[in-house]
Design a protein around this motif. Structure first.
Motif, short mmCIF file in Angstrom:
data_model
loop_
_atom_site.label_atom_id
_atom_site.label_comp_id
_atom_site.label_asym_id
_atom_site.label_seq_id
_atom_site.Cartn_x
_atom_site.Cartn_y
_atom_site.Cartn_z
N GLN A 159 0.83 -1.19 0.00
CA GLN A 159 0.00 0.00 0.00
C GLN A 159 0.87 1.26 0.00
O GLN A 159 0.59 2.23 -0.70
N ARG A 160 1.99 1.21 0.76
CA ARG A 160 2.88 2.38 0.80
C ARG A 160 3.61 2.58 -0.52
O ARG A 160 3.86 3.71 -0.93
N LEU A 161 3.91 1.47 -1.21
CA LEU A 161 4.52 1.61 -2.53
C LEU A 161 3.51 2.26 -3.50
O LEU A 161 3.89 3.06 -4.35
N GLY A 162 2.24 1.93 -3.32
CA GLY A 162 1.19 2.57 -4.11
C GLY A 162 1.16 4.07 -3.89
O GLY A 162 0.99 4.85 -4.83
N LEU A 163 1.35 4.48 -2.64
CA LEU A 163 1.40 5.91 -2.33
C LEU A 163 2.60 6.57 -3.01
O LEU A 163 2.48 7.65 -3.59
N ALA A 164 3.75 5.89 -2.94
CA ALA A 164 4.95 6.44 -3.56
C ALA A 164 4.76 6.59 -5.06
O ALA A 164 5.14 7.61 -5.65
N ARG A 165 4.13 5.60 -5.67
CA ARG A 165 3.88 5.70 -7.11
C ARG A 165 2.94 6.86 -7.41
O ARG A 165 3.14 7.59 -8.37
N GLY A 166 1.93 7.03 -6.56
CA GLY A 166 1.01 8.15 -6.75
C GLY A 166 1.73 9.49 -6.70
O GLY A 166 1.41 10.41 -7.43
N LEU A 167 2.71 9.58 -5.80
CA LEU A 167 3.43 10.84 -5.62
C LEU A 167 4.45 11.11 -6.74
O LEU A 167 4.84 12.25 -6.95
N LEU A 168 4.86 10.06 -7.42
CA LEU A 168 5.93 10.15 -8.42
C LEU A 168 5.66 11.24 -9.46
O LEU A 168 6.53 12.05 -9.77
#
Ligand SMILES: Nc1ncnc2c1ncn2[C@@H]1O[C@H](COP(=O)(O)OP(=O)(O)O)[C@@H](O)[C@H]1O
Ligand SMILES: [Mg+2]
Length: 262
Positions: A159-168
């Motif tokens: 889920q946190r990797l999903g957040l990082a991708r969203g922020l990219l």
């Protein structure tokens, strides 16, 4: 108004379902299901807005329409000032969708390699991407696990990797569909803190679809309560619930809508 980042007018989505062979008398008759009906919603820049409702209320369908993943049947909307239907590419470029589905990551690549892939997809220059990816991995607490394979990640780490991708891609608007589904209380709390402290501090607008009252109460400035595809109430969390707790209010609405024939 520039201050309004999402504005919908009578936004509606119907799905056409074939009855199939189970209905012997009219085997190919089509049945329309109105998943989202006549939504008029406005979300301001920098706001955390909650779409709250029980399963089947239409939250995901509304979210997908606002992310251009589904075309509306009728009605219209603007997202970041762009027309949802006529300016789809611009709408897409304004937002990130973070859902609890992890199908879009490559299971055999590491977290860092996955982010590299998406950075290339978003057209970020190589050197800039490397720096940004390291910074984001640290921001979401994945520095240590950055080079481990995605399939070894826990639900919270995915889920946190999903957040990082969203922020990219650094979009203005974040849509989160059931962002804490499957997370333990600590991981849920961390997600909520991340939304409140990191996203809002950067001036982002966040729309969270959730069936959890506690989540809405904990993070949202305003909520729209959905039931049966309709927005039955909308307002500030405290304003809406008045003296009673929001949960009593919410449950009474859900019960009411379930008693209606139809
Ligand atoms: N692709 C689809 N085809 C037919 N019906 C659908 C489809 N997607 C959603 N629905 C129906 O639309 C309604 C709203 O679903 P959904 O938006 O997923 O609700 P929520 O996210 O609030 O649980 C439900 O009755 C669901 O069965
Ligand atoms: Mg849903």
């Amino acid at each position: 108004m520039a201050d309004t980042v999402i504005q919908t007018r009578d936004l509606t989505k119907q799905f056409i379902k074939r009855r199939g062979l189970s209905s012997l008398r009219h085997p190919f008759e089509k049945q329309a299901i109105t998943a989202v009906q006549g939504i008029n919603l406005s979300v301001k820049r920098g706001e955390i807005f909650g779409l709250l409702g029980p399963n089947g209320a239409g939250k995901t369908t509304l979210t997908k329409m606002l992310c251009t993943l589904l075309l509306p049947t009728s009605g219209s909307a603007t997202v970041n000032g762009f027309d949802l239907v006529k300016q789809q590419a611009k709408v897409k470029g304004s937002m990130a969708l973070i859902s609890s589905e992890e199908r879009s990551f490559y299971w055999r690549l590491s977290g860092r390699q996955n982010l590299r892939f998406f950075a290339a997809l978003y057209g970020l220059p190589r050197q800039q991407a490397e720096e940004r990816i390291s910074a984001l991995l640290s921001q979401v607490g994945l520095t240590e696990a950055a080079d481990r394979r995605f399939n070894q990640y826990s639900t919270g780490m995915k889920q946190r990797l999903g957040l990082a991708r969203g922020l990219l891609a650094n979009p203005d608007i974040f849509f989160m569909d059931e962002p804490t589904k499957g997370l333990d209380p600590l991981a849920s709390h961390q997600t909520h803190e991340f939304v409140k402290q990191q996203l809002v501090a950067q001036g982002k607008t966040v729309v969270i679809a959730t069936h959890q009252l506690v989540e809405a109460e904990e993070v949202c400035d305003r909520v729209g309560i959905m039931s049966g595809g309709v927005m039955v109430a909308c307002g500030g969390v405290r304003e809406l619930s008045g003296d009673a707790s929001l949960s009593d209010y919410f449950l009474s609405l859900v019960e009411e809508s379930e008693q209606e024939p139809g």
